[in-house]
Enzyme design. Structure first.
Site, PDB file in Angstrom:
ATOM      1  N   ASN A 155       0.813  -1.233   0.000  1.00  0.00           N
ATOM      2  CA  ASN A 155       0.000   0.000   0.000  1.00  0.00           C
ATOM      3  C   ASN A 155       0.841   1.276   0.000  1.00  0.00           C
ATOM      4  O   ASN A 155       0.407   2.300  -0.515  1.00  0.00           O
ATOM      5  CB  ASN A 155      -1.037  -0.008   1.131  1.00  0.00           C
ATOM      6  N   GLU A 254       4.322  -3.491  12.539  1.00  0.00           N
ATOM      7  CA  GLU A 254       3.261  -2.507  12.243  1.00  0.00           C
ATOM      8  C   GLU A 254       2.134  -3.298  11.601  1.00  0.00           C
ATOM      9  O   GLU A 254       2.226  -3.669  10.433  1.00  0.00           O
ATOM     10  CB  GLU A 254       3.776  -1.449  11.259  1.00  0.00           C
ATOM     11  N   CYS A 288      -3.408   1.413   6.746  1.00  0.00           N
ATOM     12  CA  CYS A 288      -3.651   0.768   8.041  1.00  0.00           C
ATOM     13  C   CYS A 288      -4.246   1.725   9.065  1.00  0.00           C
ATOM     14  O   CYS A 288      -4.902   1.293  10.000  1.00  0.00           O
ATOM     15  CB  CYS A 288      -2.389   0.114   8.568  1.00  0.00           C
ATOM     16  N   GLU A 462       7.851   3.483  14.553  1.00  0.00           N
ATOM     17  CA  GLU A 462       8.682   3.916  13.424  1.00  0.00           C
ATOM     18  C   GLU A 462       8.570   5.426  13.302  1.00  0.00           C
ATOM     19  O   GLU A 462       7.488   5.983  13.440  1.00  0.00           O
ATOM     20  CB  GLU A 462       8.207   3.252  12.124  1.00  0.00           C
TER      21      GLU A 462
END
Ligand code: ADP
Length: 481
Positions: A155, A254, A288, A462
């Site tokens: 994505n 993640e 997400c 992150e």
């Protein structure tokens, strides 16, 4: 594919500073048209092992360099990405489908991680610790964790790579990446520019391939790899965590989300609608942190839905390279079927389609931007991440109740709160069990702040100083005085 810099189009793996063919190739296609873009190396576990060997061999020399030397190389890489951003965006749109303007945004966002971590690595300070014993001197130093392996999704085919590779390389680690099978070209183009920037051979390696499980086993189980970092779905993340356990690798995960978007009756409606559009329809909802459950106070429900409806109706759908397009196709047929299925399930349970709700004739991967009302928490559309362009609206009346409903999920990635009341906004932001909460905005991701989830949405962060810390080990040094 016409590019100003045709060197960016690579079809082989990048291992040990060289372009290497695999035994087989796999097709990469434009999700909008189905057109073949090229045949890319279909790497195997053996290719992944070669990449890990190269990263292991490159580690001593790279980690020995000063932070300033590493930063200089990374900044050259950053510059080259910025200079080639139009071509990189074009490659990204063609293999992934998002509108060109979004792809350009992703390239600059992705590059910003390289610039920022190149600067941040100069500040890897340790400590001297006031001693507990006059005959001892205590201190800490921070050292790179070692070889880092990464598995990244389709994505954000550029930024999910730089968000991992930049801090790892800046810290003095070497890196092996397996990009998603659907979007290998963006990853390989980044390698070409890293090569031009002078990143030493073996420091950055990319293995593309369709055997995710076979390559993944090497990246999660090879004892030479010290740390594994993953962005993808929660079920795959759990499997990979289990695989990492055998060698106790450091891990960052993640994973999926189920973001609530709460609109209170004291919200500014235009702000709320704008934020909702940005979090829900960007990248056709394949994000997400995309809003999955929209809770609107019943006093403003109809007003919010009307405004949202006119914004959704105005979206221009088409091929990402066409001017003015706001939403492209979904990544593959399976994703369209999944969204269709969730919408049908919601309708069968009493939800109402205000707009959309079906595939579009543009091509087999297009799904109409969709607005549903009358959704309830029990429906699959509210319990599962729809990962598509579907805005699913529910009503609420009570603050405590909506907080409870928003938190009633195993996920904890991102949440959104719309309110002009500062006390309420503060209260609700603090009560939401999420790694990231955005108030009165729908766009919050940035290089300088920690991105990551609570609960089953992940481990670690992150971006920001937290994202840098993930790639260091802290060594405690004790000297007898
Ligand atoms: P998504 O739903 O976004 O495709 P996935 O978790 O399936 O999420 O994919 C994210 C990344 O994980 C991709 O690079 C994919 O190839 C990889 N992947 C999927 N299954 C496995 C597996 N069993 N082992 C290792 N990697 C995998």
């Amino acid at each position: 594919m016409k590019l100003a810099n045709p060197d960016l189009l690579k079809f082989q793996n990048y291992i040990d500073g060289a372009w290497r063919a695999a035994e087989r190739t796999m097709a990469v296609c434009d999700p909008a048209s189905g057109e073949l873009l090229g045949n890319v190396a279909d790497g195997t576990a053996a290719d992944a092992e070669a990449a890990v060997a190269a990263a292991t061999a490159a580690l001593p020399e790279w980690r020995r360099r000063t932070a300033g030397e590493r930063a200089a190389t990374l900044k050259r890489w950053y510059q080259l990405i910025v200079e080639n951003s139009e071509d990189l965006a074009r490659i990204l749109t063609l293999e992934q489908g998002k509108p060109l303007a979004e792809a350009q945004g992703e390239i600059l966002y992705g590059a910003s991680f390289i610039e920022w971590f190149a600067e941040e690595c100069r500040r890897a300070y340790g400590q001297t610790i006031p001693t507990h014993n006059p005959a001892m001197r205590l201190s800490t130093i921070r050292q790179p964790v070692g070889v880092v392996s990464c598995i990244t999704p389709w994505n954000f085919p550029n930024a999910m790579i730089t968000r991992k590779a930049a801090p790892a390389l800046a810290a003095g680690c070497t890196v092996v990446i397996k990009p998603a099978q659907e979007t290998p070209l963006s990853a390989l183009a980044l390698c070409q520019l890293a090569d031009e920037a002078g990143l030493p051979k073996g420091t950055l390696n990319v293995v593309t391939g369709s055997d995710a499980a076979g390559i993944g086993r090497v990246l999660t189980q090879d004892p030479r790899v010290a740390k594994f970092t993953f962005t993808g779905s929660t079920p795959v993340g759990k499997l990979l965590m289990a695989q990492c356990a055998s060698t106790v690798k450091k891990m960052s995960m993640e994973l999926g989300g189920n973001a609530p978007f709460i609109v209170f009756d004291d919200a500014d409606m235009d702000t709320a609608v704008k934020a909702c559009m940005a979090t829900k329809f960007r990248n056709a909802g394949q994000v997400c942190v995309a809003t999955n459950r929209i809770y609107v106070h019943q006093a403003v429900h109809d007003e919010f839905v009307e405004k949202l409806r006119s914004e959704v109706a105005a979206l221009k759908i088409g091929h990402g390279t066409e001017a003015g397009v706001n939403m492209g196709p979904m990544i593959f047929r399976r994703a369209v079927e999944r969204v269709q299925n969730l919408v049908q399930d919601a309708v069968a349970s009493g939800a109402r389609i205000e707009l959309g709700g079906e595939q579009l004739p543009n091509g087999e991967n297009y799904f109409a931007p969709t607005l549903l009302t009358g959704v309830t928490d029990a429906m699959r559309i509210a319990t599962e991440e729809n990962f598509g362009p579907v805005a699913a609206v529910q009503k609420f009346t009570d603050e405590a109740d909506v907080i409870r409903r928003a938190n009633a999920t195993p996920y904890g990635l991102a949440a959104y709160v719309m309110s002009e009341n500062i006390r309420r906004a503060n209260r609700v932001v603090e009560a939401l069990e999420y790694g990231m909460v955005a108030c009165n905005t729908g766009v919050f991701s940035t290089t300088v702040a920690p991105f990551g989830g609570n609960k089953e949405s992940g481990i670690g962060r992150e971006g920001g100083v937290e994202g840098m810390a993930e790639f260091y080990e802290t060594k405690y040094c004790c000297f007898g005085a």
